[in-house]
Design an enzyme around this catalytic site. Structure first.
Site, PDB file in Angstrom:
ATOM      1  N   SER A 101       1.982 -76.997  40.153  1.00 39.65           N
ATOM      2  CA  SER A 101       1.035 -76.402  41.091  1.00 39.65           C
ATOM      3  C   SER A 101       1.294 -76.931  42.496  1.00 39.65           C
ATOM      4  CB  SER A 101      -0.394 -76.670  40.621  1.00 39.65           C
ATOM      5  OG  SER A 101      -1.334 -75.955  41.384  1.00 39.65           O
ATOM      6  N   ASP A 242      -0.315 -71.469  46.561  1.00 43.18           N
ATOM      7  CA  ASP A 242       0.370 -72.683  46.124  1.00 43.18           C
ATOM      8  C   ASP A 242       1.578 -72.279  45.293  1.00 43.18           C
ATOM      9  OD1 ASP A 242      -0.969 -71.746  43.886  1.00 43.18           O
ATOM     10  OD2 ASP A 242      -1.514 -73.738  43.163  1.00 43.18           O
ATOM     11  N   ASP A 244       2.379 -72.037  42.043  1.00 44.21           N
ATOM     12  CA  ASP A 244       2.293 -71.130  40.898  1.00 44.21           C
ATOM     13  C   ASP A 244       1.297 -70.001  41.118  1.00 44.21           C
ATOM     14  OD1 ASP A 244       0.167 -73.015  40.667  1.00 44.21           O
ATOM     15  OD2 ASP A 244      -0.066 -72.515  38.559  1.00 44.21           O
ATOM     16  N   ASP A 246      -1.939 -69.635  41.733  1.00 45.49           N
ATOM     17  CA  ASP A 246      -3.306 -69.504  41.225  1.00 45.49           C
ATOM     18  C   ASP A 246      -4.326 -69.961  42.271  1.00 45.49           C
ATOM     19  OD1 ASP A 246      -2.934 -72.252  41.072  1.00 45.49           O
ATOM     20  OD2 ASP A 246      -3.649 -72.444  39.006  1.00 45.49           O
TER      21      ASP A 246
END
Length: 474
Positions: A101, A242, A244, A246
């Site tokens: 992340s 960010d 990834d 999410d």
């Protein structure tokens, strides 16, 4: 300290995860799925990843481990975490997302998903226990690289289709949007979705070297860069996420980032949510501004998802959740403008970005005007990096031990009128200013959140809080 579960997923140093640890936890996850009857032997397990240098190798190690455990790994390539979760729900398949992340590049992680969504805290404990039991098993810890059938296009396309009809084709027409691409897995997907709704998208800042972007604690250097782009290109907004995808990043026309909890509130209004689940760190004005039931939780998507699940079990409809980082979760099915949005109980960056941009178009006002319309208390957040876990735990324990300890440490800031220890320690000073500290569950960092009546007061309080925490000898 080796890899461990944080606020969302297993996290650790990349050097530790590129090896037997990833094989072990992939095997433990497979065993848990089989033991609980969540899947049958030979079931498909999806594997996705972000663009960190170590992610491809960790994914390959996990695919080999899954195959040894009797599963059929499917390679979904580099894609957003919500895209992987959505595709898993479509296929009824469990999945692994290899991502750290927003945490530093020398770290990485694994997020685990059941066929119906993200694992909960009890599942994390079960996986950890099984990993301990299997740690001496040579087969469970064997390091080899595996492969799976390539479903990267199918998974990505299914995610894009989710948002193709959410707005009219001209729903974002007239907007000139900068897309800060850096090393986000959503950088090309966001272009497709935004252009599909009529926006003029200009890519900036693409990087083949991994750049960790924390949407909840955006660095001063990044803020300066965003402001410069906004001025140079006359953008109406800049969007990003960010690593990834999410957690969203959205700025107004000046390059000033919008708070993630404001994006969540905007999304709730657009979708006419009836219940909101959100952590204690989200803006204290959410209750009054939303006008609907708000359930406060600890920090971390598993806690928000648990609150949404409980609400749905009580018969609540139009249930959604969001965090201070802006990630939005749908706990039930929604509809908007004739389009349906099936439940997706995992953080998503695309929905809040679209919601805020569409609200600006409909209101015929810049995003700075949308921020002003909501009149939330001014909230800021920051962090102290490289703050050891044991030091942050000791500090919070010291403060929770007595009111005298709190007064001693924060007397230079003001008189503390009340405290809340739901997650970390939240201090309310006389006059209503709020300062909340909590150790990060993902990296050796100490988080600091503040609220005040105006921007100058909030910035001053954040600077004071970080200075006190930095100088603490606890």
């Amino acid at each position: 300290m080796g890899p461990k579960f944080g606020t969302s997923g297993l996290r650790g140093l990349a050097t530790e995860l590129v090896g037997s640890v990833s094989a072990l936890y992939a095997t433990a996850f497979s065993r848990m799925l089989l033991d609980r009857g969540r899947v049958a032997p030979g079931a498909t397990v999806l594997v996705g990843r972000d663009f960190r240098d170590s992610s491809s190798e960790i994914a390959a190690i996990c695919m080999a481990a899954l195959a040894r455990a009797g599963m059929v790994p499917v390679d979904c390539g580099g894609l957003p975490t919500p895209a992987l979760a959505l595709y898993g729900r479509k296929l009824g398949a469990a999945s692994l997302m290899i991502t750290g992340s927003h945490i530093p590049a020398d770290r990485n992680g694994i997020k685990f998903y059941l066929p119906d969504g993200e694992i909960n805290k009890a599942d994390e404990q079960a996986i950890t226990a099984l990993a301990e039991q299997l740690s001496a098993d040579a087969d469970a810890t064997r390091v080899e690289c595996g492969r799976g059938a390539d479903h990267s296009s199918e998974a990505t396309d299914f995610y894009i289709q989710r948002y193709e009809t959410l707005l009219p084709k001209s729903g974002l027409k007239g907007l000139k949007i900068g897309l800060y691409q850096h090393s986000s897995v959503a950088r090309d997907i966001l272009t497709t979705i935004l252009e599909g709704h009529g926006a003029n998208v200009v890519p900036v800042g693409r990087s083949e070297v991994f750049i960790p972007v924390d949407t909840e604690a955006i660095s001063a250097a990044t803020c300066k860069m965003l402001a410069a782009w906004a001025k140079e290109f006359a953008f109406d907004a800049i969007v990003s996420s960010d690593a990834d995808a999410d957690r969203p990043l959205l700025t107004d026309e000046t390059g000033t980032p919008l708070r993630g909890d404001l994006l969540g509130l905007i999304c709730a209004r657009l979708l006419e949510a009836k219940l909101i689940a959100t952590p204690i760190t989200s803006n204290s004005g959410i209750e009054a501004a939303s006008g609907v039931e708000v359930v406060r939780t600890r920090v971390g998507s598993p806690y928000v998802i648990a609150a949404m699940t409980e609400a749905v079990a009580r018969g609540k409809q139009r249930v959604m959740g969001f965090e201070a980082n802006g990630g939005v979760m749908l706990g039930s099915n929604f509809s908007f403008g004739g389009a349906s949005l099936p439940a997706l109980p995992t953080r998503d960056c695309v929905l809040p970005i679209i919601a805020a941009l569409h609200m600006a178009v409909e209101a015929k006002t810049p995003l700075s005007g949308i921020v002003a319309m909501h009149r939330l208390p001014v909230a800021l957040s920051g962090r102290i990096e490289n703050y050891p876990f044991d030091r942050s735990d000791a500090l919070v324990a010291f403060l929770k031990a007595s009111k005298a300890n709190v007064s001693h440490l924060f007397s230079r800031i003001g008189r503390v009128a009340g405290t809340d220890d739901v997650d970390g320690l939240r201090l309310t000073f006389e006059g209503g200013r709020i300062l909340h500290i909590r150790p990060s569950g993902n990296a050796p960092e100490l988080r600091c959140y503040v609220e005040a009546d105006d921007p100058d007061a909030a910035e001053h309080l954040l600077a004071q809080g970080l200075a006190v925490l930095n100088s603490s000898m606890v």
